[in-house]
Design a protein around this motif. Structure first.
Motif, PDB file in Angstrom:
ATOM      1  N   ILE A  57       0.853  -1.203   0.000  1.00 30.98           N
ATOM      2  CA  ILE A  57       0.000   0.000   0.000  1.00 30.98           C
ATOM      3  C   ILE A  57       0.886   1.250   0.000  1.00 30.98           C
ATOM      4  CG2 ILE A  57      -1.696   1.335   1.329  1.00 30.98           C
ATOM      5  CD1 ILE A  57      -2.810  -1.365   2.336  1.00 30.98           C
ATOM      6  N   GLY A  58       1.961   1.204   0.790  1.00 33.33           N
ATOM      7  CA  GLY A  58       2.909   2.328   0.824  1.00 33.33           C
ATOM      8  C   GLY A  58       3.457   2.592  -0.575  1.00 33.33           C
ATOM      9  N   MET A  59       3.784   1.508  -1.294  1.00 31.98           N
ATOM     10  CA  MET A  59       4.335   1.663  -2.649  1.00 31.98           C
ATOM     11  C   MET A  59       3.292   2.276  -3.586  1.00 31.98           C
ATOM     12  SD  MET A  59       6.970   1.440  -4.376  1.00 31.98           S
ATOM     13  CE  MET A  59       8.182   0.448  -3.541  1.00 31.98           C
ATOM     14  N   LEU A  60       2.021   1.845  -3.409  1.00 32.94           N
ATOM     15  CA  LEU A  60       0.946   2.400  -4.245  1.00 32.94           C
ATOM     16  C   LEU A  60       0.830   3.910  -4.007  1.00 32.94           C
ATOM     17  CD1 LEU A  60      -1.232   1.345  -6.215  1.00 32.94           C
ATOM     18  CD2 LEU A  60      -2.821   1.364  -4.281  1.00 32.94           C
ATOM     19  N   ILE A  61       0.862   4.306  -2.735  1.00 31.65           N
ATOM     20  CA  ILE A  61       0.769   5.742  -2.411  1.00 31.65           C
ATOM     21  C   ILE A  61       1.941   6.492  -3.057  1.00 31.65           C
ATOM     22  CG2 ILE A  61       0.846   7.441  -0.528  1.00 31.65           C
ATOM     23  CD1 ILE A  61      -0.431   5.305   1.287  1.00 31.65           C
ATOM     24  N   ALA A  62       3.141   5.908  -2.940  1.00 30.61           N
ATOM     25  CA  ALA A  62       4.340   6.575  -3.480  1.00 30.61           C
ATOM     26  C   ALA A  62       4.228   6.740  -5.002  1.00 30.61           C
ATOM     27  CB  ALA A  62       5.582   5.763  -3.123  1.00 30.61           C
ATOM     28  N   ILE A  63       3.764   5.672  -5.676  1.00 29.65           N
ATOM     29  CA  ILE A  63       3.673   5.747  -7.149  1.00 29.65           C
ATOM     30  C   ILE A  63       2.616   6.777  -7.560  1.00 29.65           C
ATOM     31  CG2 ILE A  63       3.036   4.457  -9.224  1.00 29.65           C
ATOM     32  CD1 ILE A  63       4.221   1.958  -7.877  1.00 29.65           C
ATOM     33  N   ALA A  64       1.432   6.698  -6.901  1.00 31.00           N
ATOM     34  CA  ALA A  64       0.354   7.636  -7.259  1.00 31.00           C
ATOM     35  C   ALA A  64       0.809   9.076  -7.024  1.00 31.00           C
ATOM     36  CB  ALA A  64      -0.898   7.320  -6.435  1.00 31.00           C
ATOM     37  N   THR A  65       1.500   9.309  -5.914  1.00 34.94           N
ATOM     38  CA  THR A  65       1.969  10.668  -5.604  1.00 34.94           C
ATOM     39  C   THR A  65       2.954  11.148  -6.659  1.00 34.94           C
ATOM     40  OG1 THR A  65       1.778  10.083  -3.282  1.00 34.94           O
ATOM     41  CG2 THR A  65       2.990  12.093  -3.789  1.00 34.94           C
ATOM     42  N   TRP A  67       0.990   7.554 -21.022  1.00 40.09           N
ATOM     43  CA  TRP A  67       0.246   6.482 -20.371  1.00 40.09           C
ATOM     44  C   TRP A  67       0.447   5.135 -21.040  1.00 40.09           C
ATOM     45  CZ3 TRP A  67      -1.456   6.810 -15.670  1.00 40.09           C
ATOM     46  CH2 TRP A  67      -1.731   8.061 -15.131  1.00 40.09           C
ATOM     47  N   VAL A  68       0.607   5.161 -22.383  1.00 42.35           N
ATOM     48  CA  VAL A  68       0.741   3.882 -23.095  1.00 42.35           C
ATOM     49  C   VAL A  68       1.953   3.119 -22.557  1.00 42.35           C
ATOM     50  CG1 VAL A  68       1.099   2.812 -25.348  1.00 42.35           C
ATOM     51  CG2 VAL A  68      -0.280   4.878 -25.155  1.00 42.35           C
ATOM     52  N   TRP A  69       3.081   3.836 -22.465  1.00 42.11           N
ATOM     53  CA  TRP A  69       4.312   3.201 -21.990  1.00 42.11           C
ATOM     54  C   TRP A  69       4.150   2.738 -20.542  1.00 42.11           C
ATOM     55  CZ3 TRP A  69       7.730   1.573 -25.244  1.00 42.11           C
ATOM     56  CH2 TRP A  69       7.894   2.231 -26.467  1.00 42.11           C
ATOM     57  N   LEU A  70       3.532   3.632 -19.768  1.00 34.66           N
ATOM     58  CA  LEU A  70       3.384   3.347 -18.336  1.00 34.66           C
ATOM     59  C   LEU A  70       2.532   2.088 -18.109  1.00 34.66           C
ATOM     60  CD1 LEU A  70       4.382   5.176 -15.978  1.00 34.66           C
ATOM     61  CD2 LEU A  70       1.992   5.718 -15.622  1.00 34.66           C
ATOM     62  N   LEU A  71       1.383   2.065 -18.807  1.00 37.80           N
ATOM     63  CA  LEU A  71       0.470   0.932 -18.614  1.00 37.80           C
ATOM     64  C   LEU A  71       1.059  -0.349 -19.204  1.00 37.80           C
ATOM     65  CD1 LEU A  71      -2.955   2.690 -19.227  1.00 37.80           C
ATOM     66  CD2 LEU A  71      -1.920   1.998 -17.052  1.00 37.80           C
ATOM     67  N   LEU A 107       3.137  10.212  -9.740  1.00 40.75           N
ATOM     68  CA  LEU A 107       2.453  10.476 -11.013  1.00 40.75           C
ATOM     69  C   LEU A 107       1.814  11.863 -11.024  1.00 40.75           C
ATOM     70  CD1 LEU A 107       0.781   7.034 -11.882  1.00 40.75           C
ATOM     71  CD2 LEU A 107       2.764   8.110 -12.938  1.00 40.75           C
ATOM     72  N   THR A 108       1.345  12.313  -9.846  1.00 45.26           N
ATOM     73  CA  THR A 108       0.695  13.633  -9.819  1.00 45.26           C
ATOM     74  C   THR A 108       1.706  14.751 -10.081  1.00 45.26           C
ATOM     75  OG1 THR A 108       1.039  13.933  -7.454  1.00 45.26           O
ATOM     76  CG2 THR A 108      -1.039  12.882  -8.134  1.00 45.26           C
TER      77      THR A 108
END
Ligand code: NAP
Length: 470
Positions: free
Chosen positions: A40-48, A58-62, A50-51
């Protein structure tokens, strides 16, 4: 509120999740939850993160996330428990490679642009590619050795340490030139020489990774993998400094420190120094085997072993790699329960380097629902082991080898072991008198109080369970 401030706060929250997750990994009881909390910590870090980006492809990222998820899901299903160390080795390697690419891209996209590179950033970039490169190729070699693709024996040649030291000195020289000649003015235009120095440093790091890992024997690979795990964290930490990302610095430091702690624990469990593991070429043909101990092993049938266990009031199980190879853990738990019902006190004594990866036996026994409180360490059992009626050694060999305390010429001399040879009776379950991973003969098999129950561990445990049930 300032978006940068919010991002900073989110990174602190993510770091908190990492720290609590890591703490929870230290006990089998909380490890699963710890894993989820860290994720969950990693998810928060990645989402943050990205902002903070304005122009996201997005194509490359996804595509990257999709491929990574498929590979991860397949690996989780297809990779056998006994192959986990190889997989961890590969993961470390790719962690190092990812950091290397971050460092390289930070330079590649800035060196000829309008952003001058500060000395600090340039040093961070250099350290990132250096540590990342060593981690990558070192991990590939470790993977190859554990998977049997390249020889598990130490590959030694004359002047090896001097050659490695020379490469290290050359890397330092290249690093100094790279930092001094960096493009530090806007639109400096860069110079092909500086770029070439970075590429040269990457090649040198790859070479050092290979050359510093091949002299280490397969038996020491777990320690090397812990150390490479630590390197991969340090590479990520350096990448965090290179691109100015705080959460990468924190998570990299956590991996770096925990890998080092694990390395120290493993070295201590084998009574070896890290320098001895890295430079001694332990396990080379000239050092293994020990004395070639003489004596007569005393085989027993499952029925005789059952009679010994049936009369026992205290039993210690000592699992090792053979239990994992035979997948005997469920049978072991069943036998333990039957013995408890029969009035015996049961313990499962786990050596820190038993099996083929740190925590290997704990994971298997936890999977078989053996209660955590019955899992103990050698120092909990050794002081009173002469009061144990039967020690049942299930596919363990090196970790119970008394040569470690009896034979100064043995390569295992000084390694702390589980002293099953001092129990009243010791029953060893394995298929032959062959040595274990370290290739060192074991005098335990010839002791007066030792009985050998030959055969596949799962079949032998199954036979004992059947005897009890009858
Ligand atoms: P070990 O010394 O490697 O001995 C395992 C024994 O299991 C072998 O002697 C083998 O004997 C027996 N065995 C294999 N398959 C079996 C089966 N199906 N049924 C019954 N027995 C079977 O194991 P250990 O005592 O657990 O010691 C671990 C060793 O691996 C140490 O030297 C350690 O340094 C090293 N190591 C540890 C790690 C780690 O992180 N824990 C990683 C890599 C290496 P038979 O062939 O006669 O059956």
């Amino acid at each position: 509120m300032n978006p940068q401030l919010i991002r900073g706060l989110c990174y602190i929250v993510a770091s908190g999740f990492f720290i609590f997750g890591l703490k929870m990994l230290s006990s089998p009881r909380t490890a699963r939850r710890g894993n989820i909390i860290s994720a969950i910590g990693m998810l928060i870090a990645i989402a943050t993160t990205l902002t903070a980006l304005t122009d996201i492809k997005w194509v490359w990222l996804l595509a990257g996330a999709g491929i990574g998820s498929v590979v991860g899901a397949l690996a989780a299903r297809l990779v056998k428990m006994t192959s986990m160390p190889e997989m961890v080795g590969l993961f470390n390697g790719f962690g190092g490679l990812a950091s290397l690419l971050v460092g390289w891209s930070e330079f590649h996209f800035n060196w000829a642009g309008t952003d001058p590179l500060s000395l600090f950033t340039t040093v961070a970039i250099f350290l990132t590619v250096l540590i990342g490169g060593v981690t990558f190729t070192g991990s590939l070699v470790a993977f190859g050795k554990l998977a049997g693709m390249i020889t598990g024996k130490p590959v030694l040649y004359k002047g090896q340490n001097i050659a490695n030291a020379a490469i290290l000195a050359a890397i330092v020289a290249v690093g100094i030139f790279f930092c001094v000649l960096r493009p530090d003015q806007p639109d400096a235009g860069g110079s092909a020489l500086v770029y070439s120095l970075l590429i040269l440093a990457i090649i040198q790091a790859f070479t050092l990774g290979v050359l510093s890992t091949i002299p280490i024997g397969g038996a020491d690979m777990p320690v090397v993998i812990c150390l490479l795990n630590s390197y991969s964290g340090l590479a990520a930490c350096a990448a965090g400094f290179a691109i100015g990302n705080n959460v990468l610095i924190v998570s990299g430091s956590l991996v770096g420190a925990s890998g080092l702690i694990l390395t120290r624990i493993m070295c201590k469990a084998m009574n070896r120094s890290l320098a001895n593991v890295l430079f001694s070429g332990f396990g080379a043909a000239t050092t293994a085997q020990g004395e070639g101990y003489q004596g007569e092993a005393k085989p027993v049938s499952a029925q005789d072993a059952y009679l010994m266990l049936e009369a026992a009031t205290s039993v210690v199980f000592v699992p090792g790699y053979g239990m994992a190879a035979a997948q005997a853990q469920h049978g072991v738990r069943e036998l333990g329960e039957l013995l408890e019902q029969n009035g015996a006190e049961i313990k499962y004594c786990i050596h820190p380097v038993a099996g083929r990866m740190p925590g290997h036996m704990n994971v298997l026994l936890a999977e078989a629902n053996v209660p955590y409180e019955l899992l103990v360490e050698p120092q909990d059992v050794n002081p009173t082991i002469e009061t144990v009626d039967v020690a049942v050694v299930i596919g363990a060999n090196d970790v119970v080898n008394p040569a470690a305390k009896e034979d100064q010429n043995s390569p295992l001399w000084g390694m702390p072991i589980i002293e099953v040879d001092r129990a009243r009776t010791c029953i060893v379950l394995k298929r032959s008198l062959n040595p274990g991973f370290a290739g060192v003969d074991n005098p335990l098999f010839f002791k007066d109080n030792t009985r050998m129950l030959f055969g596949d561990a799962k079949a032998s445990i199954g036979a004992l369970v059947s005897e009890f049930k009858q």
